[in-house]
Motif scaffolding. Sequence first.
Motif, PDB file in Angstrom:
ATOM      1  N   TYR A   1       0.723  -1.139  -0.149  1.00 27.96           N
ATOM      2  CA  TYR A   1       0.064  -0.045  -0.074  1.00 27.96           C
ATOM      3  C   TYR A   1       0.791   1.144  -0.056  1.00 27.96           C
ATOM      4  O   TYR A   1       0.437   2.429  -0.435  1.00 27.96           O
ATOM      5  CB  TYR A   1      -0.820   0.027   1.349  1.00 27.96           C
ATOM      6  CG  TYR A   1      -0.180   0.238   2.580  1.00 27.96           C
ATOM      7  CD1 TYR A   1       0.215   1.311   2.933  1.00 27.96           C
ATOM      8  CD2 TYR A   1       0.393  -0.692   3.252  1.00 27.96           C
ATOM      9  CE1 TYR A   1       1.188   1.754   4.159  1.00 27.96           C
ATOM     10  CE2 TYR A   1       1.218  -0.829   4.245  1.00 27.96           C
ATOM     11  CZ  TYR A   1       1.564   0.499   4.903  1.00 27.96           C
ATOM     12  OH  TYR A   1       2.226   0.690   5.856  1.00 27.96           O
ATOM     13  N   SER A   2       1.939   1.259   0.477  1.00 25.96           N
ATOM     14  CA  SER A   2       2.854   2.377   1.009  1.00 25.96           C
ATOM     15  C   SER A   2       3.155   3.167  -0.314  1.00 25.96           C
ATOM     16  O   SER A   2       3.432   4.569   0.040  1.00 25.96           O
ATOM     17  CB  SER A   2       4.057   2.033   1.787  1.00 25.96           C
ATOM     18  OG  SER A   2       4.749   1.228   1.066  1.00 25.96           O
ATOM     19  N   ASP A   3       3.472   2.717  -1.525  1.00 32.00           N
ATOM     20  CA  ASP A   3       3.809   3.708  -2.512  1.00 32.00           C
ATOM     21  C   ASP A   3       2.858   4.455  -2.902  1.00 32.00           C
ATOM     22  O   ASP A   3       2.905   5.813  -3.290  1.00 32.00           O
ATOM     23  CB  ASP A   3       4.145   2.647  -3.890  1.00 32.00           C
ATOM     24  CG  ASP A   3       3.068   1.919  -4.130  1.00 32.00           C
ATOM     25  OD1 ASP A   3       2.269   1.351  -3.302  1.00 32.00           O
ATOM     26  OD2 ASP A   3       3.120   1.449  -5.470  1.00 32.00           O
ATOM     27  N   PHE A   4       1.305   3.880  -2.892  1.00 37.13           N
ATOM     28  CA  PHE A   4       0.253   4.892  -3.110  1.00 37.13           C
ATOM     29  C   PHE A   4       0.025   5.878  -1.892  1.00 37.13           C
ATOM     30  O   PHE A   4      -0.385   7.115  -2.282  1.00 37.13           O
ATOM     31  CB  PHE A   4      -1.091   4.206  -3.307  1.00 37.13           C
ATOM     32  CG  PHE A   4      -0.962   2.980  -4.454  1.00 37.13           C
ATOM     33  CD1 PHE A   4      -0.583   3.516  -5.541  1.00 37.13           C
ATOM     34  CD2 PHE A   4      -1.218   1.586  -4.014  1.00 37.13           C
ATOM     35  CE1 PHE A   4      -0.603   2.616  -6.590  1.00 37.13           C
ATOM     36  CE2 PHE A   4      -1.097   0.735  -4.997  1.00 37.13           C
ATOM     37  CZ  PHE A   4      -0.669   0.958  -6.660  1.00 37.13           C
ATOM     38  N   ALA A   5       0.381   5.534  -0.780  1.00 38.43           N
ATOM     39  CA  ALA A   5       0.252   6.426   0.261  1.00 38.43           C
ATOM     40  C   ALA A   5       1.363   7.742   0.130  1.00 38.43           C
ATOM     41  O   ALA A   5       0.983   8.873   0.304  1.00 38.43           O
ATOM     42  CB  ALA A   5       0.441   5.883   1.666  1.00 38.43           C
ATOM     43  N   ALA A   6       2.476   7.139  -0.394  1.00 36.21           N
ATOM     44  CA  ALA A   6       3.533   8.140  -0.466  1.00 36.21           C
ATOM     45  C   ALA A   6       3.098   9.297  -1.771  1.00 36.21           C
ATOM     46  O   ALA A   6       3.682  10.264  -1.706  1.00 36.21           O
ATOM     47  CB  ALA A   6       4.921   7.449  -0.761  1.00 36.21           C
ATOM     48  N   GLN A   7       2.255   8.673  -2.511  1.00 38.68           N
ATOM     49  CA  GLN A   7       1.942   9.833  -3.586  1.00 38.68           C
ATOM     50  C   GLN A   7       0.776  10.630  -3.163  1.00 38.68           C
ATOM     51  O   GLN A   7       0.040  11.428  -4.063  1.00 38.68           O
ATOM     52  CB  GLN A   7       1.505   8.724  -4.791  1.00 38.68           C
ATOM     53  CG  GLN A   7       2.535   8.039  -5.447  1.00 38.68           C
ATOM     54  CD  GLN A   7       2.075   7.142  -6.455  1.00 38.68           C
ATOM     55  OE1 GLN A   7       0.899   7.153  -7.072  1.00 38.68           O
ATOM     56  NE2 GLN A   7       2.814   6.006  -6.800  1.00 38.68           N
TER      57      GLN A   7
END
Length: 425
Positions: free
Chosen positions: A102-108
């Motif tokens: 999930y974290s790549d989308f959170a970072a975006q």
Amino acid sequence: MRPRLFGATVSVAAFGLLGSLVTACGSSEGESTTLRLVAPEYGSDPASSSKAYWDKLTAAFSAAHPGRKIEVTLYPWADIDREVTRMVEADDAPDVALMGAYSDFAAQGRLYSASEVMSVRAEANFLRPLAAAGSVDGNLYGLPFVASSRLLFYNKELFDEAGAKPPKTWSDLRTAARALKKEGVLYPYALPLGPEEAHAEALIWELSNGGGYTDESGGYNIASEQNTETFTWIKDNLVVPGLTGPIPPAQLNRQDAFAAFLRGDVGMLNGYPSLLHDAQAKGMKVGTLRMPVSDTLGAQAAPPAAGVADWMMAFKRDGNRELVSSFLNFVYEDKNLSEFAGRYHLLPSTVSATEASQYASTDPSAEQFLTALRVAELYPVDEPSWLQVSNTIKRSIGKAVAPSADPKAVLEQIAQQAKDASQQN
């Protein structure tokens, strides 16, 4: 980017369940009435397909929320990460997705935090270690859904016929595999390093030699000395001697390995609770034990098992917040979460659902998985590059054990790609 540990017991009765049931949602003109959910297929055949669960749940949701409906799209686990990424890049993200990162989308900045779309009580109800793994900078973006740990399975009947003993070390595993092969077992040890879930099988082996995907500082350490030693040993002692079966490990997917095990064609493989349930339902005699450790560590060593959690995430879209909030709070009601976890013999992610399901008492064989889960190591899912890195591992790690391969060179190539991905995020 730190490896996460399940450090708490599953039953934590006093875990912050008090709190208002105020739902964190807001309404606006043009509020959505249809929610798009993308999820992986957990079943292995039409009878066990996830479609039946989602059909029932979405019908119940629509009945409780007139005028609102849910559209569900299911993808195989081997495709889910790529498909969701493709949708996001095309500016057509679903409202809610369930997957392994999930974290790549959170970072975006694309995701709602739990505090924006869940009630105070629902957000506080997640098991602490899972909530920690789903958080970035103190905000919960990856909503843990179900979890499991991995143990080594062995077919007791095949072991008895081969005169093999349950292994405690890698040398023991090799000895057992040789005996199984001599008896004509098709897959003495099934090694699924195909793209479906190669990153799980690889982590299991890495941990059993004191390695892993990250070092103590949390940075990627994929080409470490321990990991290089691990894949070199697998190649030289299992793959080259023909102890891993007729399909090259890089082409063998988890579900195919599980199916072969249920047919009686596999002596040993790593599995999780649902496989044990399926095997017992077929009347198979199956033993389970922690993954054998390397001879370097020694039989008395107790490295962590691999733990896996799957994550819900809510994508920000104009006008969808109220509907997303209603849906997520509904999904995480005890009866709904417990039904899904029970259907696939996994561990629900919340304190109340875990207690309500009485998981271990209704299925005594599950206790060993819970024990392993309490000290298991998860993937570094809070690292924004993990989705990209895990996809690289899935596609490439199987090459490290090919008969003609140089394991160190393959791992170094993956490590460089991981470094590049980390710097881009």
